[in-house]
Scaffold this active site. Sequence first.
Site, PDB file in Angstrom:
ATOM      1  N   LYS A  13       2.503  -3.384 -11.031  1.00  0.00           N
ATOM      2  CA  LYS A  13       2.205  -3.290 -12.474  1.00  0.00           C
ATOM      3  C   LYS A  13       1.293  -2.100 -12.772  1.00  0.00           C
ATOM      4  CE  LYS A  13       0.293  -7.417 -12.463  1.00  0.00           C
ATOM      5  NZ  LYS A  13       0.382  -7.822 -11.041  1.00  0.00           N
ATOM      6  N   ARG A 127      -4.234  -1.094  -0.182  1.00  0.00           N
ATOM      7  CA  ARG A 127      -4.537  -0.434  -1.471  1.00  0.00           C
ATOM      8  C   ARG A 127      -5.963   0.108  -1.529  1.00  0.00           C
ATOM      9  NH1 ARG A 127      -3.542  -3.571  -6.948  1.00  0.00           N
ATOM     10  NH2 ARG A 127      -4.670  -5.198  -5.818  1.00  0.00           N
ATOM     11  N   ARG A 171      -4.492 -16.052  -4.993  1.00  0.00           N
ATOM     12  CA  ARG A 171      -3.951 -15.321  -6.147  1.00  0.00           C
ATOM     13  C   ARG A 171      -2.459 -15.615  -6.307  1.00  0.00           C
ATOM     14  NH1 ARG A 171      -5.845  -9.511  -4.460  1.00  0.00           N
ATOM     15  NH2 ARG A 171      -4.726  -8.806  -6.315  1.00  0.00           N
TER      16      ARG A 171
END
Length: 213
Positions: A13, A127, A171
């Site tokens: 996203k 990341r 999550r």
Amino acid sequence: KRLVLIGPPGSGKGTQSPVIKDEYCLCHLATGDMLRSAVSAKTPLGIKAKEAMDKGELVSDDLVVGIIDEAMKKPSCQKGFILDGFPRTVGQAQKLDEMLERQGVKIDKVLDFAIDDSILEERITGRWIHPASGRSYHTKFAPPKVPGVDDVTGEPLIQRKDDTAAVLKSRLEAFHKQTEPVIDYYSKKGAVAKLNAEKPPKAVTDEIRKVLS
Ligand code: AP5
Ligand code: ZN
């Protein structure tokens, strides 16, 4: 255009948002980015949100609806916007509908970043982000020119506190239980476009362009 991006952690996203924003002149509102800056600035909102975020649980609907309500008043968001990471519960989606109804507008498309859970751990643990801009990199899939350094500003990159394999589990659980029903909510309104988010970033961008053209 008025767009909503829905997908699990690491589905892309935040990676696709700048491209969509540039090409369709929209504002980009990412509740996760806004909450993280509130946490690092230790504002009252940040103090309330931190515990849930560290555990990989959702922050209360009231807090995030308040942030979005405020942020959408920005002049740059009047003609269109990308909502990245909001709404994440059916309650948030209903509140958003009420807000938009008052303005006489509605969501044009919901982009559903469909991806298998098994791919996400590698994406999340590799990341690195530039907190000030929200730009993200990946050690394997999108490395910065100099390791640990933002390409644009030369400032240091950091890893998110919730980007561990253990927190990813919670999550993902929150995503399946609380956020997947939001996709059904919008499907009933006929607004959902499903993307194959397992493809490389450029291929996903092409799919998005097709959906929006
Ligand atoms: P948030 O910041 O929204 O995190 P998230 O939903 O878990 O999503 P991510 O940012 O992890 O994933 P992304 O899809 O943006 O992935 P990216 O593009 O960076 O939320 C954080 C927390 O805030 C929540 O847990 C919650 O506590 C709270 N919160 C936020 N909004 C809330 C709300 N509305 N209600 C309640 N609580 C809320 O990509 C990941 C990595 O993969 C990058 O390194 C990237 O370079 C790489 N990559 C991207 N695309 C590809 C590709 N196609 N191929 C290979 N690598 C790729
Ligand atoms: Zn993100």
